[in-house]
Every structure is written in structure tokens, then in C-alpha cells.
Write a protein that holds these residues in place. Structure first.
Motif, PDB file in Angstrom:
ATOM      1  N   PRO A  15      23.818  24.302  41.205  1.00 32.60           N
ATOM      2  CA  PRO A  15      22.592  23.832  41.728  1.00 32.60           C
ATOM      3  C   PRO A  15      22.473  22.271  41.578  1.00 32.60           C
ATOM      4  O   PRO A  15      22.989  21.809  40.768  1.00 32.60           O
ATOM      5  N   TYR A  16      21.959  21.819  42.370  1.00 30.08           N
ATOM      6  CA  TYR A  16      21.320  20.300  42.514  1.00 30.08           C
ATOM      7  C   TYR A  16      20.165  20.053  42.930  1.00 30.08           C
ATOM      8  O   TYR A  16      19.773  19.946  44.133  1.00 30.08           O
ATOM      9  N   GLY A  17      19.010  20.007  42.126  1.00 34.71           N
ATOM     10  CA  GLY A  17      17.680  20.145  42.443  1.00 34.71           C
ATOM     11  C   GLY A  17      17.151  21.561  42.864  1.00 34.71           C
ATOM     12  O   GLY A  17      18.018  22.615  42.775  1.00 34.71           O
ATOM     13  N   GLU A  18      16.097  21.732  43.617  1.00 38.98           N
ATOM     14  CA  GLU A  18      15.731  22.886  43.896  1.00 38.98           C
ATOM     15  C   GLU A  18      16.287  23.626  45.279  1.00 38.98           C
ATOM     16  O   GLU A  18      16.308  24.921  45.126  1.00 38.98           O
ATOM     17  N   SER A  19      16.484  22.803  46.141  1.00 35.12           N
ATOM     18  CA  SER A  19      17.192  23.472  47.246  1.00 35.12           C
ATOM     19  C   SER A  19      18.513  23.039  47.872  1.00 35.12           C
ATOM     20  O   SER A  19      18.905  23.509  48.743  1.00 35.12           O
ATOM     21  N   ARG A  20      19.209  22.215  46.946  1.00 37.51           N
ATOM     22  CA  ARG A  20      20.377  21.797  47.335  1.00 37.51           C
ATOM     23  C   ARG A  20      21.606  22.100  46.235  1.00 37.51           C
ATOM     24  O   ARG A  20      21.039  22.517  45.036  1.00 37.51           O
ATOM     25  N   SER A  21      22.893  21.928  46.639  1.00 31.51           N
ATOM     26  CA  SER A  21      23.780  22.435  45.798  1.00 31.51           C
ATOM     27  C   SER A  21      24.753  21.112  45.713  1.00 31.51           C
ATOM     28  O   SER A  21      25.162  20.488  46.540  1.00 31.51           O
ATOM     29  N   LEU A  22      25.449  20.974  44.531  1.00 32.18           N
ATOM     30  CA  LEU A  22      26.717  20.170  44.466  1.00 32.18           C
ATOM     31  C   LEU A  22      27.926  20.982  44.947  1.00 32.18           C
ATOM     32  O   LEU A  22      28.225  21.937  44.141  1.00 32.18           O
ATOM     33  N   VAL A  23      28.546  20.502  45.999  1.00 27.76           N
ATOM     34  CA  VAL A  23      29.664  21.415  46.474  1.00 27.76           C
ATOM     35  C   VAL A  23      30.887  20.741  46.439  1.00 27.76           C
ATOM     36  O   VAL A  23      30.878  19.448  46.616  1.00 27.76           O
ATOM     37  N   TYR A  24      31.716  21.592  46.158  1.00 24.65           N
ATOM     38  CA  TYR A  24      33.325  21.029  46.071  1.00 24.65           C
ATOM     39  C   TYR A  24      33.901  21.911  47.172  1.00 24.65           C
ATOM     40  O   TYR A  24      34.205  22.875  47.258  1.00 24.65           O
ATOM     41  N   LEU A  25      34.284  20.806  48.125  1.00 25.35           N
ATOM     42  CA  LEU A  25      34.745  21.370  49.567  1.00 25.35           C
ATOM     43  C   LEU A  25      36.261  20.989  49.552  1.00 25.35           C
ATOM     44  O   LEU A  25      36.729  19.936  49.187  1.00 25.35           O
ATOM     45  N   PHE A  26      36.907  21.916  50.028  1.00 24.12           N
ATOM     46  CA  PHE A  26      38.464  21.815  50.195  1.00 24.12           C
ATOM     47  C   PHE A  26      38.625  21.710  51.875  1.00 24.12           C
ATOM     48  O   PHE A  26      38.471  22.696  52.572  1.00 24.12           O
ATOM     49  N   SER A  27      38.654  20.634  52.376  1.00 27.62           N
ATOM     50  CA  SER A  27      38.759  20.301  53.850  1.00 27.62           C
ATOM     51  C   SER A  27      39.968  20.078  54.764  1.00 27.62           C
ATOM     52  O   SER A  27      41.061  19.527  53.673  1.00 27.62           O
ATOM     53  N   GLU A  28      40.344  20.372  55.525  1.00 28.24           N
ATOM     54  CA  GLU A  28      41.366  20.138  56.405  1.00 28.24           C
ATOM     55  C   GLU A  28      41.697  18.587  56.560  1.00 28.24           C
ATOM     56  O   GLU A  28      42.620  18.289  56.434  1.00 28.24           O
ATOM     57  N   GLU A  29      40.439  18.045  56.606  1.00 28.74           N
ATOM     58  CA  GLU A  29      40.673  16.492  57.101  1.00 28.74           C
ATOM     59  C   GLU A  29      40.852  15.562  55.922  1.00 28.74           C
ATOM     60  O   GLU A  29      41.906  14.610  55.961  1.00 28.74           O
ATOM     61  N   TRP A  30      40.162  15.816  54.930  1.00 31.37           N
ATOM     62  CA  TRP A  30      40.157  14.844  53.713  1.00 31.37           C
ATOM     63  C   TRP A  30      40.589  15.493  52.358  1.00 31.37           C
ATOM     64  O   TRP A  30      40.437  14.818  51.192  1.00 31.37           O
ATOM     65  N   GLY A  31      41.089  16.716  52.395  1.00 31.71           N
ATOM     66  CA  GLY A  31      41.425  17.337  51.203  1.00 31.71           C
ATOM     67  C   GLY A  31      40.012  17.577  50.450  1.00 31.71           C
ATOM     68  O   GLY A  31      38.986  18.101  50.909  1.00 31.71           O
ATOM     69  N   VAL A  32      40.142  17.654  49.110  1.00 30.89           N
ATOM     70  CA  VAL A  32      38.891  17.940  48.243  1.00 30.89           C
ATOM     71  C   VAL A  32      37.906  16.809  48.484  1.00 30.89           C
ATOM     72  O   VAL A  32      38.131  15.707  48.169  1.00 30.89           O
ATOM     73  N   VAL A  33      36.600  17.001  48.977  1.00 32.78           N
ATOM     74  CA  VAL A  33      35.559  16.205  49.071  1.00 32.78           C
ATOM     75  C   VAL A  33      34.203  16.962  48.139  1.00 32.78           C
ATOM     76  O   VAL A  33      34.080  18.008  48.251  1.00 32.78           O
ATOM     77  N   HIS A  34      33.796  15.928  47.237  1.00 35.68           N
ATOM     78  CA  HIS A  34      32.533  16.233  46.755  1.00 35.68           C
ATOM     79  C   HIS A  34      31.319  16.042  47.262  1.00 35.68           C
ATOM     80  O   HIS A  34      30.988  14.893  48.069  1.00 35.68           O
TER      81      HIS A  34
END
Length: 251
Positions: A15-34
Motif C-alpha cells: 500500500p501507498y496511500g489510500e488508493s495506490r500501491s508501491l509496485v515492483y515491476l519486472f518489465s521486458e523493456e527496463w527490467g525491474v522498475v519501481h
């Protein structure tokens, strides 16, 4: 990063605030993106975002869940959580890894075919370990810790009748049979495993013709991989591994 289209999988979110999240994304284009994105995004499903931001923490917008997603059940679900945790902990930020990305997608697809029946079979568990070890092998190679299955730590060719113990940053060190430690393997096992990594048909044939041999080989390789994995993680506790072990104990 400005309006960068990202295709990726959620490794972790909180959770990051009431309606958002802190996301750890594994992307094809940039690898791991926060980044900051929508709450409660599904795991093990390819998702597209637009990423924006100059700092290490991006803003993810216009998320779209792609089709052809898979469902992990039973032990495969915990294995998927394990994959996500080691990627989150081991991969550098914003550095693409095409081979790891492809191996991750393939591993998820393979694991989704397991544990679809109510009763778990030994074959399913051995195949699950096989898929995980294949993925880890790619991960180790891409991070610069790949195994040399041709030569031992002394520079000599692997001998089928010789026993070996893997030593970190050195390779397979010959050991005497009388001093054979628990995680030692024979040269024959190493050569068979290498052949399986090169051609999955070899492993499938071994599963059909001699399941006990395949199971023993996978378990031995798993012990060796854990030795290296724990070292790369600096012996941090993996929450996914603990949950998995608890599940196994209850069953």
C-alpha cells in the motif's frame, strides 16, 4: 522515462496511500522498475503500463491486463512467489535482462500445467523442481555466476567417475569418495544435467524411463543451487520459502 510503454509482471506490491500501491515491476523493456500504480494488481499476469518519471520511483498509469494469462495452483503458486522474491532481491534496478524475462515467462507457463489434479503426484513435484532449476540456471548465468559443466575448478575436464563439490566462485572441486559431502555430485550426474539443460527431451525421457534417477538428480542439483542462491542473497530469509515449507509440513 517519459510515456514509456512497459510490459511486465508484478513482483511485489504494498500500500501507498489510500488508493495506490508501491509496485515492483519486472518489465521486458527496463527490467525491474519501481513505481506508484493501481492497488491490488494481479500476480503472474502480463500487464502493460505507461511509465513516467526522472527519479528511481516512477508513476505507472493506464494499466491494462493482457490476455493469455495463466493460473498457478497448489505448490506452483508458492514456487511463483519464490521466483518473484528472488528476482526482486537479486536483479539491479532498470537494467533489462531479455534472457531472464523469457525464462520467467516460460517457467510460469510450465508450472501452470502442474498440480491441476486434486491429488499431488511425485512426478509433479519433480517437474516443478526441474522448471525452477532451469530458470535459476539462466538467472545465475545472466548475473555472472553460471556453472562450467565442461571443466572443474582446477581446469581439468569433468570425469564421469569423479565426485565433485561446488565451491563458490571457483567451480566444481574434485573430492574423494570417502569424504563426499551431502551436496557433492558425480561427474556423470553433472554431464547428464548439462545435457538436460541443453535439450529438455533428455529430461523427459529420463522421467519416463527411470523416474527415481530423475528425482535423485533434481534433488541433488537443487541442493547445489540453494548453496549458491543463499550466498547471492547474503543468506537473507525468503518469506516465500518459509511459507512453502510451512505448507509442506501441514500436508
Amino acid at each position: 522515462m517519459r510515456n514509456q510503454l512497459l510490459t511486465g509482471y508484478i513482483l511485489h506490491q504494498k500500500p501507498y496511500g489510500e488508493s495506490r500501491s508501491l509496485v515492483y515491476l519486472f518489465s521486458e523493456e527496463w527490467g525491474v522498475v519501481h513505481g506508484i500504480g493501481k492497488k491490488n494488481l494481479p500476480l503472474f499476469v502480463p500487464i502493460q503500463f505507461f511509465g513516467n518519471g526522472k527519479n528511481s520511483l516512477k508513476t505507472f498509469s493506464q494499466s491494462q491486463i493482457l490476455q493469455n494469462h495463466i493460473t498457478l495452483t497448489g505448490q506452483s503458486l508458492y514456487a511463483g512467489m519464490y521466483l518473484n522474491e528472488i528476482l526482486q532481491k537479486l536483479l539491479p534496478i532498470e537494467e533489462p535482462f531479455a534472457e531472464i524475462w523469457q525464462a520467467y515467462q516460460q517457467c510460469l507457463a510450465n508450472m501452470a500445467t502442474l498440480f491441476v489434479e486434486p491429488a499431488q503426484t511425485p512426478h509433479d513435484m519433480t517437474r516443478l523442481k526441474w522448471h525452477l532449476r532451469r530458470f535459476e540456471n539462466v538467472l545465475f548465468e545472466q548475473l555472472g555466476y553460471g556453472f562450467d559443466f565442461a571443466k572443474d575448478a582446477l581446469g581439468d575436464l569433468i570425469v564421469p567417475s569423479q565426485c565433485y563439490q561446488y565451491q563458490l566462485q571457483q567451480g566444481f572441486m574434485p573430492v574423494l569418495p570417502l569424504d563426499k559431502p551431502d551436496i557433492a555430485l558425480t561427474g556423470e550426474q553433472l554431464l547428464i544435467w548439462y545435457q538436460c539443460l541443453q535439450d529438455e527431451t533428455s529430461f523427459n525421457q529420463m522421467m519416463q524411463q527411470d523416474f527415481d534417477l530423475a528425482k535423485q538428480l533434481v534433488n541433488s542439483i537443487s541442493a547445489m543451487h540453494r548453496h549458491l542462491m543463499d550466498n547471492l542473497l547474503n543468506y537473507q530469509t525468503l518469506q516465500s520459502r518459509e511459507l512453502w515449507q510451512q505448507l509442506t509440513q501441514y500436508q
